[in-house]
Design a protein around this motif. Structure first.
Motif, PDB file in Angstrom:
ATOM      1  N   MET A 262       0.797  -1.233   0.000  1.00  0.00           N
ATOM      2  CA  MET A 262       0.000   0.000   0.000  1.00  0.00           C
ATOM      3  C   MET A 262       0.828   1.280   0.000  1.00  0.00           C
ATOM      4  O   MET A 262       0.389   2.302  -0.501  1.00  0.00           O
TER       5      MET A 262
ATOM      6  N   THR B   5       7.799   5.247  -5.314  1.00  0.00           N
ATOM      7  CA  THR B   5       6.932   5.641  -6.434  1.00  0.00           C
ATOM      8  C   THR B   5       6.224   6.979  -6.198  1.00  0.00           C
ATOM      9  O   THR B   5       5.400   7.386  -7.006  1.00  0.00           O
TER      10      THR B   5
ATOM     11  N   GLU C 188       3.302   9.164  -8.317  1.00  0.00           N
ATOM     12  CA  GLU C 188       1.990   9.416  -7.712  1.00  0.00           C
ATOM     13  C   GLU C 188       1.690  10.915  -7.680  1.00  0.00           C
ATOM     14  O   GLU C 188       0.572  11.339  -7.978  1.00  0.00           O
TER      15      GLU C 188
ATOM     16  N   TYR D 273       0.351  12.469 -10.813  1.00  0.00           N
ATOM     17  CA  TYR D 273      -1.066  12.284 -11.109  1.00  0.00           C
ATOM     18  C   TYR D 273      -2.004  12.863 -10.047  1.00  0.00           C
ATOM     19  O   TYR D 273      -3.096  13.279 -10.347  1.00  0.00           O
ATOM     20  N   PHE D 274      -1.548  12.858  -8.784  1.00  0.00           N
ATOM     21  CA  PHE D 274      -2.475  13.245  -7.724  1.00  0.00           C
ATOM     22  C   PHE D 274      -2.043  14.474  -6.933  1.00  0.00           C
ATOM     23  O   PHE D 274      -2.749  14.882  -6.008  1.00  0.00           O
TER      24      PHE D 274
ATOM     25  N   ARG E 138      -0.299  16.866  -1.943  1.00  0.00           N
ATOM     26  CA  ARG E 138      -1.100  16.683  -0.744  1.00  0.00           C
ATOM     27  C   ARG E 138      -1.817  15.330  -0.730  1.00  0.00           C
ATOM     28  O   ARG E 138      -1.712  14.571   0.240  1.00  0.00           O
ATOM     29  N   ALA E 139      -2.504  15.013  -1.827  1.00  0.00           N
ATOM     30  CA  ALA E 139      -3.232  13.744  -1.885  1.00  0.00           C
ATOM     31  C   ALA E 139      -2.272  12.569  -1.725  1.00  0.00           C
ATOM     32  O   ALA E 139      -2.569  11.594  -1.038  1.00  0.00           O
TER      33      ALA E 139
ATOM     34  N   ILE F 146      -1.142  12.326   1.954  1.00  0.00           N
ATOM     35  CA  ILE F 146      -2.253  11.837   2.779  1.00  0.00           C
ATOM     36  C   ILE F 146      -2.464  10.343   2.565  1.00  0.00           C
ATOM     37  O   ILE F 146      -2.544   9.567   3.510  1.00  0.00           O
ATOM     38  N   ARG F 147      -2.521   9.919   1.302  1.00  0.00           N
ATOM     39  CA  ARG F 147      -2.791   8.513   1.016  1.00  0.00           C
ATOM     40  C   ARG F 147      -1.717   7.608   1.619  1.00  0.00           C
ATOM     41  O   ARG F 147      -2.019   6.597   2.254  1.00  0.00           O
TER      42      ARG F 147
ATOM     43  N   LEU G  78      -1.869   7.610   5.552  1.00  0.00           N
ATOM     44  CA  LEU G  78      -3.007   6.817   6.013  1.00  0.00           C
ATOM     45  C   LEU G  78      -2.750   5.324   5.809  1.00  0.00           C
ATOM     46  O   LEU G  78      -3.058   4.506   6.673  1.00  0.00           O
ATOM     47  N   ALA G  79      -2.178   4.985   4.655  1.00  0.00           N
ATOM     48  CA  ALA G  79      -1.904   3.571   4.373  1.00  0.00           C
ATOM     49  C   ALA G  79      -0.882   3.012   5.362  1.00  0.00           C
ATOM     50  O   ALA G  79      -0.984   1.861   5.794  1.00  0.00           O
TER      51      ALA G  79
ATOM     52  N   PHE H 122      -2.712   2.573   8.654  1.00  0.00           N
ATOM     53  CA  PHE H 122      -3.606   1.429   8.505  1.00  0.00           C
ATOM     54  C   PHE H 122      -2.832   0.109   8.588  1.00  0.00           C
ATOM     55  O   PHE H 122      -3.278  -0.850   9.215  1.00  0.00           O
TER      56      PHE H 122
END
Lengths: 157, 181
Positions: free
Chosen positions: A117, A122, A126, A129-130, A133-134, A137-138, A141-142, A145
């Protein structure tokens, strides 16, 4: 699975070609353009993985992840999983071997989960494309998690 | 000349890594050779896995109309959108970094951001061939517990990430997707 994808894409190409030659050529052009677009990052990533995997061997990884290593071991496992990028069919036999050589379930769960995750290497792709900030965050969080997964796996297995 | 400059600029990280690896090869030949060989194997693997993904991506971009994507994966797609996102990601093959261009096309066509994050999450952890592999290496129990936890995790991460972005940041992501392909 790769063969299925080849079969699928070739069939789709043929169908597409019969429906519209122009659209098919456009699709191929776009396929090439988006491939070429991230080629520089792909190549750099593959080199970073190569250097990392040659330095960080499975033996070294297993040293850190004994079942007595507790939460420190879990964190180390999660960090190693986040920075390395190992294909699944290499990672699972490695994880199974690590378990046999004394690593704990919690540590292995953290390793496997972040491996899949969280992708530090990479991140440049990422972000492309995103956005920053995104992406941050991703990945954060991953990571969190994955620690939760590790804790639950420790209880459930 | 100008073209070459742009090319070098785009590939500068790759060139730097190539130089670093070459330096390693000179200082520690066995380590350097090992690293080059892993890189070479991974390159071959990437080249084997990636072409169909990009061909499908191109076809998707050309044939699937924006209205159709919005209907099935857009803001009001609800459960259908979530299920499609899970399915697309789980049926995938290839490393996570190959998922980003596909995600770019989904965004470009008007897919909801949370659905794209679900797609990414599924691609990273619930790929069907990988689950089978995990079950055989780690045991079915390990695989199933992780799968169930991951299904929740993917949804939570997807919605939390979407929530934590401001409207303008979301718009930037959609804008960037227009330029990628």
């Amino acid at each position: 699975m790769t063969q299925i994808f080849y079969l699928l894409s070739i069939t789709a190409l043929i169908v597409s070609f019969f429906k519209s030659k122009e659209k098919t050529m456009l699709a191929l052009k776009k396929a090439w353009k988006s491939f070429e677009n991230i080629m520089p990052q792909f190549l750099a990533i593959i080199f970073i993985i190569g250097i990392m995997l040659s330095i960080l061997t499975p033996d070294q990884i297993s040293q850190f992840l004994g079942s007595e290593s507790g939460w420190i071991g879990v964190i180390i496992a999660a960090v190693i999983g986040s920075i390395t990028l190992i294909p699944g069919f290499v990672a699972f036999p490695l994880a199974a071997a690590l378990l046999k050589s004394g690593a704990g379930y919690m540590q292995i769960a953290a390793f496997v989960s972040t491996l899949m995750m969280v992708g530090i290497v990479t991140i440049p792709v990422e972000i492309k494309y995103f956005g920053k900030r995104a992406t941050i965050i991703r990945n954060v969080l991953a990571f969190i998690f994955s620690l939760i997964v590790a804790a639950l796996m420790g209880v459930l297995i | 000349m100008e073209k070459l400059k742009i090319l070098i600029k785009r590939y500068r990280l790759f060139i730097v890594m190539l130089i670093i690896n070459s330096v390693i090869l000179m200082i520690n030949p066995s380590l350097g050779a090992k690293s080059f060989s892993i890189t070479w194997q991974n390159t071959l693997e990437m080249l084997a896995v990636i072409p169909p993904i990009f061909i499908l991506l191109g076809l998707l971009d050309v044939w699937v109309k924006r209205e159709v994507m919005i209907k099935y994966m857009g803001d009001d797609s609800g459960l259908i959108g979530i299920l499609i996102a899970f399915f697309l990601g789980s049926a995938a093959a290839g490393p996570l970094y190959a998922a980003f261009p596909v995600a770019g096309v989904l965004l470009k066509k008007g897919s909801r951001l949370s659905n794209v994050f679900i797609f990414l999450g599924a691609w990273s952890t619930t790929k069907i061939p990988l689950l089978l592999f995990e079950a055989s290496a780690m045991g079915t129990r390990f695989m199933l517990i992780r799968l169930i936890l991951d299904l929740f995790g993917i949804l939570i991460i997807a919605y939390a990430t979407e929530k934590l972005l401001s409207q303008s940041q979301k718009e930037e992501i959609y804008l960037a997707a227009q330029e990628q392909i």
